[in-house]
Design a protein around this motif. Structure first.
Motif, PDB file in Angstrom:
ATOM      1  N   HIS A 104       0.822  -1.198   0.000  1.00  0.00           N
ATOM      2  CA  HIS A 104       0.000   0.000   0.000  1.00  0.00           C
ATOM      3  C   HIS A 104       0.869   1.266   0.000  1.00  0.00           C
ATOM      4  CE1 HIS A 104      -3.258   2.686   0.878  1.00  0.00           C
ATOM      5  NE2 HIS A 104      -2.662   3.089   1.990  1.00  0.00           N
ATOM      6  N   SER A 105       0.532   2.229  -0.835  1.00  0.00           N
ATOM      7  CA  SER A 105       1.238   3.520  -0.933  1.00  0.00           C
ATOM      8  C   SER A 105       2.543   3.459  -1.729  1.00  0.00           C
ATOM      9  CB  SER A 105       1.563   4.120   0.438  1.00  0.00           C
ATOM     10  OG  SER A 105       0.409   4.601   1.027  1.00  0.00           O
ATOM     11  N   ILE A 106       2.986   2.280  -2.143  1.00  0.00           N
ATOM     12  CA  ILE A 106       4.225   2.211  -2.937  1.00  0.00           C
ATOM     13  C   ILE A 106       3.849   2.012  -4.406  1.00  0.00           C
ATOM     14  CG2 ILE A 106       6.443   1.022  -3.270  1.00  0.00           C
ATOM     15  CD1 ILE A 106       6.466   1.986  -0.491  1.00  0.00           C
ATOM     16  N   GLY A 107       4.072   3.074  -5.189  1.00  0.00           N
ATOM     17  CA  GLY A 107       3.784   2.978  -6.623  1.00  0.00           C
ATOM     18  C   GLY A 107       5.057   2.645  -7.400  1.00  0.00           C
ATOM     19  N   ASP A 108       4.948   2.748  -8.717  1.00  0.00           N
ATOM     20  CA  ASP A 108       6.082   2.393  -9.576  1.00  0.00           C
ATOM     21  C   ASP A 108       7.339   3.216  -9.268  1.00  0.00           C
ATOM     22  OD1 ASP A 108       5.095   0.326 -10.969  1.00  0.00           O
ATOM     23  OD2 ASP A 108       4.231   1.552 -12.592  1.00  0.00           O
ATOM     24  N   THR A 109       7.139   4.548  -9.169  1.00  0.00           N
ATOM     25  CA  THR A 109       8.294   5.425  -8.962  1.00  0.00           C
ATOM     26  C   THR A 109       8.997   5.087  -7.655  1.00  0.00           C
ATOM     27  OG1 THR A 109       6.812   7.083  -9.852  1.00  0.00           O
ATOM     28  CG2 THR A 109       8.961   7.852  -9.081  1.00  0.00           C
ATOM     29  N   LEU A 110       8.217   4.943  -6.592  1.00  0.00           N
ATOM     30  CA  LEU A 110       8.821   4.668  -5.292  1.00  0.00           C
ATOM     31  C   LEU A 110       9.509   3.302  -5.297  1.00  0.00           C
ATOM     32  CD1 LEU A 110       6.081   6.105  -2.912  1.00  0.00           C
ATOM     33  CD2 LEU A 110       8.436   6.888  -3.125  1.00  0.00           C
ATOM     34  N   ALA A 111       8.879   2.321  -5.937  1.00  0.00           N
ATOM     35  CA  ALA A 111       9.480   0.986  -5.996  1.00  0.00           C
ATOM     36  C   ALA A 111      10.845   1.058  -6.689  1.00  0.00           C
ATOM     37  CB  ALA A 111       8.557   0.032  -6.742  1.00  0.00           C
ATOM     38  N   LYS A 112      10.893   1.863  -7.746  1.00  0.00           N
ATOM     39  CA  LYS A 112      12.152   2.010  -8.492  1.00  0.00           C
ATOM     40  C   LYS A 112      13.228   2.651  -7.599  1.00  0.00           C
ATOM     41  CE  LYS A 112      13.497   3.878 -12.840  1.00  0.00           C
ATOM     42  NZ  LYS A 112      13.301   5.229 -13.297  1.00  0.00           N
ATOM     43  N   LYS A 113      12.782   3.645  -6.844  1.00  0.00           N
ATOM     44  CA  LYS A 113      13.719   4.348  -5.953  1.00  0.00           C
ATOM     45  C   LYS A 113      14.235   3.399  -4.860  1.00  0.00           C
ATOM     46  CE  LYS A 113      13.515   8.909  -7.155  1.00  0.00           C
ATOM     47  NZ  LYS A 113      13.137   8.634  -8.527  1.00  0.00           N
ATOM     48  N   ILE A 114      13.336   2.580  -4.327  1.00  0.00           N
ATOM     49  CA  ILE A 114      13.754   1.637  -3.279  1.00  0.00           C
ATOM     50  C   ILE A 114      14.805   0.677  -3.853  1.00  0.00           C
ATOM     51  CG2 ILE A 114      13.017  -0.255  -1.757  1.00  0.00           C
ATOM     52  CD1 ILE A 114      10.265   1.205  -1.571  1.00  0.00           C
ATOM     53  N   ARG A 115      14.552   0.184  -5.053  1.00  0.00           N
ATOM     54  CA  ARG A 115      15.533  -0.730  -5.682  1.00  0.00           C
ATOM     55  C   ARG A 115      16.874  -0.019  -5.878  1.00  0.00           C
ATOM     56  NH1 ARG A 115      11.032  -2.723  -8.575  1.00  0.00           N
ATOM     57  NH2 ARG A 115      11.493  -1.432 -10.392  1.00  0.00           N
ATOM     58  N   GLU A 116      16.810   1.259  -6.269  1.00  0.00           N
ATOM     59  CA  GLU A 116      18.046   2.033  -6.475  1.00  0.00           C
ATOM     60  C   GLU A 116      18.832   2.153  -5.166  1.00  0.00           C
ATOM     61  OE1 GLU A 116      17.365   5.917  -8.181  1.00  0.00           O
ATOM     62  OE2 GLU A 116      19.518   6.346  -8.279  1.00  0.00           O
ATOM     63  N   ILE A 117      18.112   2.398  -4.064  1.00  0.00           N
ATOM     64  CA  ILE A 117      18.798   2.533  -2.770  1.00  0.00           C
ATOM     65  C   ILE A 117      19.449   1.203  -2.387  1.00  0.00           C
ATOM     66  CG2 ILE A 117      18.529   2.996  -0.289  1.00  0.00           C
ATOM     67  CD1 ILE A 117      16.120   4.772  -1.030  1.00  0.00           C
ATOM     68  N   VAL A 118      18.695   0.127  -2.535  1.00  0.00           N
ATOM     69  CA  VAL A 118      19.223  -1.183  -2.152  1.00  0.00           C
ATOM     70  C   VAL A 118      20.435  -1.539  -3.017  1.00  0.00           C
ATOM     71  CG1 VAL A 118      18.720  -3.665  -2.166  1.00  0.00           C
ATOM     72  CG2 VAL A 118      17.059  -2.061  -1.201  1.00  0.00           C
ATOM     73  N   GLN A 119      20.351  -1.234  -4.298  1.00  0.00           N
ATOM     74  CA  GLN A 119      21.423  -1.650  -5.208  1.00  0.00           C
ATOM     75  C   GLN A 119      22.639  -0.715  -5.205  1.00  0.00           C
ATOM     76  OE1 GLN A 119      18.896  -2.039  -8.569  1.00  0.00           O
ATOM     77  NE2 GLN A 119      18.260  -4.115  -8.000  1.00  0.00           N
ATOM     78  N   THR A 120      22.412   0.608  -5.017  1.00  0.00           N
ATOM     79  CA  THR A 120      23.542   1.550  -5.104  1.00  0.00           C
ATOM     80  C   THR A 120      23.817   2.282  -3.805  1.00  0.00           C
ATOM     81  OG1 THR A 120      22.273   3.505  -5.702  1.00  0.00           O
ATOM     82  CG2 THR A 120      22.843   1.992  -7.504  1.00  0.00           C
ATOM     83  N   GLY A 121      22.954   2.093  -2.820  1.00  0.00           N
ATOM     84  CA  GLY A 121      23.159   2.780  -1.548  1.00  0.00           C
ATOM     85  C   GLY A 121      22.603   4.197  -1.526  1.00  0.00           C
ATOM     86  N   LYS A 122      22.178   4.704  -2.666  1.00  0.00           N
ATOM     87  CA  LYS A 122      21.692   6.091  -2.698  1.00  0.00           C
ATOM     88  C   LYS A 122      20.725   6.313  -3.838  1.00  0.00           C
ATOM     89  CE  LYS A 122      23.464  10.111  -0.711  1.00  0.00           C
ATOM     90  NZ  LYS A 122      24.541  11.031  -0.476  1.00  0.00           N
ATOM     91  N   ILE A 123      20.218   7.524  -3.972  1.00  0.00           N
ATOM     92  CA  ILE A 123      19.352   7.846  -5.105  1.00  0.00           C
ATOM     93  C   ILE A 123      20.023   8.981  -5.872  1.00  0.00           C
ATOM     94  CG2 ILE A 123      17.040   8.537  -5.826  1.00  0.00           C
ATOM     95  CD1 ILE A 123      16.001   7.818  -3.133  1.00  0.00           C
ATOM     96  N   SER A 124      20.065   8.873  -7.177  1.00  0.00           N
ATOM     97  CA  SER A 124      20.766   9.911  -7.949  1.00  0.00           C
ATOM     98  C   SER A 124      20.096  11.278  -7.763  1.00  0.00           C
ATOM     99  CB  SER A 124      20.820   9.530  -9.427  1.00  0.00           C
ATOM    100  OG  SER A 124      19.525   9.204  -9.870  1.00  0.00           O
ATOM    101  N   LEU A 125      18.783  11.269  -7.616  1.00  0.00           N
ATOM    102  CA  LEU A 125      18.086  12.535  -7.397  1.00  0.00           C
ATOM    103  C   LEU A 125      18.584  13.212  -6.118  1.00  0.00           C
ATOM    104  CD1 LEU A 125      15.770  14.588  -7.858  1.00  0.00           C
ATOM    105  CD2 LEU A 125      14.249  13.015  -6.665  1.00  0.00           C
ATOM    106  N   LEU A 126      18.792  12.408  -5.083  1.00  0.00           N
ATOM    107  CA  LEU A 126      19.270  12.960  -3.821  1.00  0.00           C
ATOM    108  C   LEU A 126      20.683  13.514  -3.987  1.00  0.00           C
ATOM    109  CD1 LEU A 126      18.703  13.436  -0.857  1.00  0.00           C
ATOM    110  CD2 LEU A 126      19.489  11.131  -0.366  1.00  0.00           C
ATOM    111  N   ARG A 127      21.511  12.761  -4.707  1.00  0.00           N
ATOM    112  CA  ARG A 127      22.872  13.237  -4.990  1.00  0.00           C
ATOM    113  C   ARG A 127      22.837  14.603  -5.656  1.00  0.00           C
ATOM    114  NH1 ARG A 127      24.586   8.111  -6.959  1.00  0.00           N
ATOM    115  NH2 ARG A 127      25.549   6.997  -5.230  1.00  0.00           N
ATOM    116  N   ARG A 128      21.917  14.743  -6.634  1.00  0.00           N
ATOM    117  CA  ARG A 128      21.845  16.005  -7.371  1.00  0.00           C
ATOM    118  C   ARG A 128      21.406  17.143  -6.437  1.00  0.00           C
ATOM    119  NH1 ARG A 128      17.088  16.966 -10.841  1.00  0.00           N
ATOM    120  NH2 ARG A 128      16.714  18.405  -9.201  1.00  0.00           N
ATOM    121  N   LEU A 129      20.393  16.855  -5.625  1.00  0.00           N
ATOM    122  CA  LEU A 129      19.898  17.893  -4.708  1.00  0.00           C
ATOM    123  C   LEU A 129      20.976  18.307  -3.710  1.00  0.00           C
ATOM    124  CD1 LEU A 129      16.320  16.526  -3.961  1.00  0.00           C
ATOM    125  CD2 LEU A 129      16.895  18.600  -5.236  1.00  0.00           C
TER     126      LEU A 129
END
Ligand code: DGT
Ligand code: CA
Length: 572
Positions: free
Chosen positions: A60-85
């Motif tokens: 519940h509450s986890i859509g496609d975008t969030l799921a992708k972001k969670i996978r990115e965190i698990v796989q790379t330790g971070k989110i590129s969007l966060l790096r940019r910000l």
């Protein structure tokens, strides 16, 4: 390493905070916050679910975008969007977000309305009372922010000596009263009066059975005990400061004090020198062929080594050991040598006491003269004075001087050094002043060459006397601006200019290293409080400590001179 649900949640919260600072779409921000809440308390581990290839959008509450972001965190330790910000947003704003009550909305308001970008901007705005003008910032909130900012500095930087010394002294005083405590002193960098310190080091000489250690670890101000033992414990105080306490038998106190005063480099050099004389020095005592020959008093070390006593401020391994062996250490300046203060503000610009009040307070301190150095017109934020107001103030000073006995107010100004190196008052007004103090207050980011040229040009003005806070540093908040200090010291010597040691505890500018360099080049120093209130005049004692660390003697500091001699020096 496995990413915990908490790590993922925290990444999303940070992302939401930074997006909010950027005024992003509120729905998107809320989605990240919701997700963080769900992820944090979810019974299954997201890392494992990602690795097992499970479909996260079933949650519940986890859509496609969030799921992708969670996978990115698990796989790379971070989110590129966060790096940019993180790259785009000033680091200080991120730190500000962590100040209690200062969430993204409020930080953004302060940024938009008052152009606050750095912790220093925030601090200045708090000091000047500008934040009160922003809607929604009442006195209680401002109080919380002020405290929170202080706390942030504790956590993110070394601590200012100014903040720590009174705390250390109060604890020491309390501990000395405890049963069977013979002596107790503050050691480490505080005793050496470094401008910043990592922690509080204390050494106590106790007779057996003293309850000091028990009292120390269970003290009301202690938040957490890091390490506990009968002779050595470390605690973290509620304000975030670490305190280390060593307890030694009274017979070892001198050796232990010397060891824990440091600096480490000083100790190493001194001990090497001792070895050459067949003497061993360590934290337990002084030994000759394994026979203990001293260590109860710190002075034992110097006597046995047949060398001069080395003041703690000098113990930085800058040549002091060799000079002490030759009995040719400098005679360091003392508080009582100061006869006047050459930098202070009044209600005419951004000070909060009147001319009369500042003069009276300085007289009470035993001074013979002061220079009143209000800001000039370019510094509008500090209500800098234009020529007309400077001339009016000069008349006020003349009238006041006529009523004062054995005390003189020198007519001066802290004149802005403009970007092109000219001064912020007309030459005819500069010529009327007793003393001109020049300072850089904007355009800190010029290239080293340009900044140096700007300052040198200002110094070339024949009215220029003192270069105030020469490097512009704010300890823990702003790095010194790029300047060629060697060139400035050389020019000061040639032109007969004085360099300031500004004693504001977060400036202490010149620092010890540059003070020593200036002294060695034959340049004199003005040791000034830069007081903005009556109380600030006491900053001078922090300046004295820094001056001593810079090997300065009475003769190196111009405001140790009687007024007539000082005036002679000002003629260029
Ligand atoms: P700080 O705390 O970074 O502001 O600077 P200090 O000088 O107070 O350093 P700290 O607290 O680590 O240690 C206090 C003194 O204890 C230090 O100045 C010298 C002495 N000390 C500590 N560890 C050693 C060591 O491993 N060897 C030697 N020779 N002395 C040490
Ligand atoms: Ca220390």
């Amino acid at each position: 390493m496995q990413t915990s649900n908490r790590d993922i949640a925290e990444t999303f919260i940070k992302l939401a905070d930074l997006l909010e600072l950027e005024d992003e779409n509120p729905f998107r921000i809320r989605a990240y916050r919701n997700a963080a809440r769900i992820i944090r308390s979810y019974p299954k581990n997201f890392h494992e679910m990602v690795e097992a290839g499970e479909d996260l959008t079933q949650i519940h509450s986890i859509g496609d975008t969030l799921a992708k972001k969670i996978r990115e965190i698990v796989q790379t330790g971070k989110i590129s969007l966060l790096r940019r910000l993180e790259k785009e947003i000033p680091h200080d704003l991120e730190i500000m977000l962590k100040i209690p009550s200062l969430g993204p909305k409020r930080v953004r308001r302060l940024h938009e309305i008052l152009h606050i970008n750095t912790l220093h901007d925030l601090e200045t705005a708090l000091k000047k009372g500008e934040i009160e003008s922003v809607k929604g910032f009442g006195p209680k909130l401002i109080q919380i922010i002020t405290e929170g900012l202080k706390q942030k500095r504790y956590e993110t930087h070394r601590h200012h000596l100014y903040d720590v010394l009174p705390i250390a002294q109060a604890l020491a005083e309390e501990f000395r009263k405890i049963e069977r405590v013979d002596r107790l002193e503050i050691a480490g960098s505080i005793r050496r009066r470094r401008d910043t310190v990592k922690d509080i080091d204390m050494v106590a000489a106790c007779f057996s059975g003293s309850p000091l250690m028990e009292h120390f670890v269970s003290h009301q101000d202690v938040k957490r005990v890091v390490m506990e033992g009968p002779t050595r414990s470390s605690v973290i105080l509620k304000n975030g400061l670490q305190v280390d306490l060593r307890i030694v038998p009274p017979n070892d106190f001198g050796a232990a004090m010397h060891h824990f005063t440091g600096s480490r480099a000083h100790n190493i050099t001194l001990r090497k020198m001792a070895v050459k004389k067949g003497i061993k020095i360590n934290e337990y005592g002084i030994f000759r062929s394994d026979k203990r020959i001293g260590g109860e008093k710190e002075s034992d070390i110097y006597e046995i080594m047949k060398m001069q006593y080395i003041e703690p401020e000098l113990r930085e391994n800058r040549g002091e050991v060799a000079l002490a062996l030759q009995h040719s250490l400098p005679r360091l300046i003392e508080r009582g040598d100061i006869r006047g203060d050459l930098h202070m503000h009044t209600t005419c610009s951004d000070g909060n006491a009147t001319l009369e009040e500042m003069a009276e307070a300085a007289r009470v301190l035993g001074y013979e003269y002061i220079a009143v150095t209000d800001h000039t017109k370019h510094l509008t934020i500090a209500h800098g004075q234009d020529e007309e107001r400077v001339l009016q103030q000069m008349e006020m000073i003349d009238r006041l001087n006529a009523t004062l006995k054995d005390f003189t107010i020198l007519k001066s100004a802290e004149v802005d050094i403009l970007a092109d190196g000219t001064l912020d008052l007309s030459q005819s007004v500069l010529e009327k002043l007793d003393l001109v103090v020049g300072a850089v207050h904007y355009k800190f980011n010029l290239s080293k060459k340009e900044q140096t040229r700007r300052i040198l040009k200002a110094m070339e003005n024949p009215c220029f006397n003192i270069l105030s806070h020469p490097t512009g540093r704010l300890i823990g908040l702003r790095e010194p601006y790029e300047i060629d200090m060697d060139a400035i010291i050389k020019a000061a010597k040639e032109l007969g200019c004085i360099l300031e040691l500004n004693a504001q505890p977060d400036r202490l500018d010149l620092d010890d290293i540059y003070c020593k360099a200036a002294k060695e080049a034959g340049v004199r120093i003005a040791l000034s409080s830069d007081a903005h209130s009556v109380n600030d005049l006491h900053y001078i004692s922090y300046g004295i400590s820094q001056a001593r660390r810079g090997w300065l003697e009475k003769e190196d500091v111009v405001n140790t001179l009687p007024l007539t001699q000082f005036r002679k020096l000002l003629r260029r």
